[in-house]
Design a protein around this motif. Structure first.
Motif, PDB file in Angstrom:
ATOM      1  N   LEU A 149       0.841  -1.201   0.000  1.00 28.28           N
ATOM      2  CA  LEU A 149       0.000   0.000   0.000  1.00 28.28           C
ATOM      3  C   LEU A 149       0.874   1.248   0.000  1.00 28.28           C
ATOM      4  CD1 LEU A 149      -2.715   1.534   0.368  1.00 28.28           C
ATOM      5  CD2 LEU A 149      -2.457   1.159   2.829  1.00 28.28           C
ATOM      6  N   VAL A 150       0.606   2.133  -0.962  1.00 21.78           N
ATOM      7  CA  VAL A 150       1.315   3.409  -1.057  1.00 21.78           C
ATOM      8  C   VAL A 150       0.290   4.533  -0.945  1.00 21.78           C
ATOM      9  CG1 VAL A 150       2.810   4.875  -2.453  1.00 21.78           C
ATOM     10  CG2 VAL A 150       3.072   2.387  -2.554  1.00 21.78           C
ATOM     11  N   ILE A 151       0.540   5.449  -0.006  1.00 25.26           N
ATOM     12  CA  ILE A 151      -0.384   6.568   0.226  1.00 25.26           C
ATOM     13  C   ILE A 151       0.383   7.874   0.083  1.00 25.26           C
ATOM     14  CG2 ILE A 151      -1.930   7.679   1.882  1.00 25.26           C
ATOM     15  CD1 ILE A 151      -2.353   4.977   3.190  1.00 25.26           C
ATOM     16  N   LYS A 152      -0.174   8.788  -0.720  1.00 25.09           N
ATOM     17  CA  LYS A 152       0.405  10.121  -0.888  1.00 25.09           C
ATOM     18  C   LYS A 152      -0.545  11.149  -0.276  1.00 25.09           C
ATOM     19  CE  LYS A 152       3.096   9.131  -5.054  1.00 25.09           C
ATOM     20  NZ  LYS A 152       3.378   9.510  -6.465  1.00 25.09           N
ATOM     21  N   ILE A 153       0.002  12.012   0.556  1.00 28.62           N
ATOM     22  CA  ILE A 153      -0.800  13.000   1.269  1.00 28.62           C
ATOM     23  C   ILE A 153      -0.288  14.397   0.929  1.00 28.62           C
ATOM     24  CG2 ILE A 153      -1.594  13.791   3.532  1.00 28.62           C
ATOM     25  CD1 ILE A 153      -0.910  10.996   4.588  1.00 28.62           C
ATOM     26  N   GLN A 159      -1.179  14.886  12.602  1.00 25.72           N
ATOM     27  CA  GLN A 159      -1.884  13.669  12.995  1.00 25.72           C
ATOM     28  C   GLN A 159      -2.216  12.764  11.807  1.00 25.72           C
ATOM     29  OE1 GLN A 159      -2.468  12.736  16.160  1.00 25.72           O
ATOM     30  NE2 GLN A 159      -1.378  14.573  16.825  1.00 25.72           N
ATOM     31  N   GLU A 160      -1.777  13.129  10.605  1.00 25.30           N
ATOM     32  CA  GLU A 160      -2.179  12.363   9.426  1.00 25.30           C
ATOM     33  C   GLU A 160      -1.697  10.914   9.493  1.00 25.30           C
ATOM     34  OE1 GLU A 160      -4.205  13.131   7.114  1.00 25.30           O
ATOM     35  OE2 GLU A 160      -4.490  15.207   7.692  1.00 25.30           O
ATOM     36  N   LEU A 161      -0.434  10.711   9.822  1.00 28.17           N
ATOM     37  CA  LEU A 161       0.105   9.358   9.858  1.00 28.17           C
ATOM     38  C   LEU A 161      -0.582   8.516  10.929  1.00 28.17           C
ATOM     39  CD1 LEU A 161       2.136   7.333   8.760  1.00 28.17           C
ATOM     40  CD2 LEU A 161       3.819   8.225  10.373  1.00 28.17           C
ATOM     41  N   GLU A 188       4.667  10.764   1.563  1.00 27.83           N
ATOM     42  CA  GLU A 188       4.450   9.469   0.917  1.00 27.83           C
ATOM     43  C   GLU A 188       4.896   8.361   1.861  1.00 27.83           C
ATOM     44  OE1 GLU A 188       5.910   6.917  -3.016  1.00 27.83           O
ATOM     45  OE2 GLU A 188       5.957   9.119  -3.041  1.00 27.83           O
ATOM     46  N   VAL A 189       3.998   7.445   2.155  1.00 28.00           N
ATOM     47  CA  VAL A 189       4.283   6.367   3.093  1.00 28.00           C
ATOM     48  C   VAL A 189       3.864   5.036   2.470  1.00 28.00           C
ATOM     49  CG1 VAL A 189       2.051   6.693   4.233  1.00 28.00           C
ATOM     50  CG2 VAL A 189       3.900   5.525   5.434  1.00 28.00           C
ATOM     51  N   SER A 190       4.697   4.005   2.687  1.00 33.51           N
ATOM     52  CA  SER A 190       4.456   2.683   2.114  1.00 33.51           C
ATOM     53  C   SER A 190       4.294   1.659   3.228  1.00 33.51           C
ATOM     54  CB  SER A 190       5.609   2.261   1.192  1.00 33.51           C
ATOM     55  OG  SER A 190       5.774   3.186   0.145  1.00 33.51           O
ATOM     56  N   PHE A 191       3.305   0.768   3.061  1.00 34.03           N
ATOM     57  CA  PHE A 191       3.040  -0.292   4.023  1.00 34.03           C
ATOM     58  C   PHE A 191       2.963  -1.636   3.305  1.00 34.03           C
ATOM     59  CE2 PHE A 191       1.020   3.495   5.779  1.00 34.03           C
ATOM     60  CZ  PHE A 191       1.430   3.487   7.105  1.00 34.03           C
ATOM     61  N   LEU A 192       3.320  -2.683   4.033  1.00 36.78           N
ATOM     62  CA  LEU A 192       2.948  -4.039   3.653  1.00 36.78           C
ATOM     63  C   LEU A 192       1.791  -4.450   4.550  1.00 36.78           C
ATOM     64  CD1 LEU A 192       6.298  -5.999   3.082  1.00 36.78           C
ATOM     65  CD2 LEU A 192       4.567  -5.397   1.381  1.00 36.78           C
ATOM     66  N   ILE A 193       0.665  -4.789   3.958  1.00 34.62           N
ATOM     67  CA  ILE A 193      -0.526  -5.097   4.748  1.00 34.62           C
ATOM     68  C   ILE A 193      -1.070  -6.468   4.378  1.00 34.62           C
ATOM     69  CG2 ILE A 193      -1.139  -2.661   4.996  1.00 34.62           C
ATOM     70  CD1 ILE A 193      -3.299  -3.110   2.851  1.00 34.62           C
ATOM     71  N   SER A 213      -7.067  15.026   3.020  1.00 31.19           N
ATOM     72  CA  SER A 213      -5.719  15.394   2.593  1.00 31.19           C
ATOM     73  C   SER A 213      -5.057  14.322   1.727  1.00 31.19           C
ATOM     74  CB  SER A 213      -4.843  15.663   3.822  1.00 31.19           C
ATOM     75  OG  SER A 213      -4.810  14.516   4.655  1.00 31.19           O
ATOM     76  N   ILE A 214      -5.631  13.129   1.667  1.00 32.34           N
ATOM     77  CA  ILE A 214      -5.017  12.054   0.880  1.00 32.34           C
ATOM     78  C   ILE A 214      -5.192  12.337  -0.606  1.00 32.34           C
ATOM     79  CG2 ILE A 214      -5.224   9.618   0.234  1.00 32.34           C
ATOM     80  CD1 ILE A 214      -5.620   8.901   3.065  1.00 32.34           C
ATOM     81  N   GLN A 215      -4.071  12.326  -1.320  1.00 32.64           N
ATOM     82  CA  GLN A 215      -4.079  12.627  -2.747  1.00 32.64           C
ATOM     83  C   GLN A 215      -4.153  11.363  -3.602  1.00 32.64           C
ATOM     84  OE1 GLN A 215      -0.509  14.544  -4.155  1.00 32.64           O
ATOM     85  NE2 GLN A 215      -1.564  15.577  -5.830  1.00 32.64           N
TER      86      GLN A 215
END
Length: 225
Positions: A149-153, A159-161, A188-193, A213-215
């Motif tokens: 999962l890749v999320i761009k804000i 407090q977003e993270l 930009e934050v990446s997760f393995l879920i 705020s998530i782009q």
């Protein structure tokens, strides 16, 4: 004297190959390999094209059987094969261990029947394939997904993270942060879920989209990363 002894042994080992036995072994090789192809296409878990990959099985097993049949009749040919294999370099990419195990089983069939060990080869083949079939039937079916999962804000707040992690905890069975990049106006934050089913995935995606705020949100199969 030693050279004469070696020549005598080499000549004595140069025996003829009965054509009838060769045809029978070749037929059994083709039959067993065809069964293995059917098993791989139905029960294989490889992400590659299983139909296309399984076309190599018959060629591999019959070629192995032919080589072993020829070299077993002559010590000189056996030594020549060792020298030839020391020169050849195989660079075929095997992406998944499952593909390698099926290739080894094809080679084992060719080796056994090339050495005229029919009973042991047939018995071992059916025992191995039978165990694989039982294992696949006993495997608990699941639609669990392992995703990247890749999320761009845009314009991230403090407090977003934390909000993202809390949302993911509610819908995911496993979360592992792999990358965190923060700039003045972009995060930009990446997760393995790991997610249990598409319903939980859809639920988590909807909750993430609720954050204004998530782009961008990207889900990728973890093996493709």
């Amino acid at each position: 004297v030693k050279m004469k002894n070696i020549e005598t042994i080499a000549l004595s080992q140069n025996l003829g190959i009965p054509l009838g036995d060769f045809v029978i072994d070749l037929f059994i090789t083709i039959l067993l390999t065809s069964l293995l192809v059917l098993h791989y296409r139905k029960f294989g878990k490889s992400l590659s094209n299983r139909d296309q990959f399984s076309h190599n099985f018959l060629f591999l097993s019959t070629t192995t059987m032919l080589v072993i049949t020829i070299v077993k009749s002559s010590l000189a040919l056996s030594l020549g094969l060792v020298g030839a294999l020391s020169i050849v370099r195989f660079r075929t990419a095997i992406k998944e261990p499952e593909e390698l195990t099926y290739l080894f089983l094809c080679i084992a069939v060719g080796l056994g029947l090339g050495a005229n060990q029919r009973l042991i080869t047939i018995t071992g083949f059916f025992i191995i394939v039978g165990i694989l079939i039982l294992y696949n039937f006993r495997r608990i079916p699941t639609d669990r997904q392992n995703l990247h999962l890749v999320i761009k804000i845009k314009n991230p707040g403090k407090q977003e993270l934390s909000n993202i992690v809390e949302i993911l905890k509610k819908s995911c069975t496993k979360i592992e942060m792999k990358r965190f990049d923060e700039q003045e106006e972009l995060l930009e934050v990446s997760f393995l879920i790991e997610v249990d089913g598409f319903e939980k995935l859809e639920e988590g995606k909807a909750n993430l989209q609720g954050l204004k705020s998530i782009q961008k949100i990207s889900f990728l199969e973890s093996k493709s990363v």
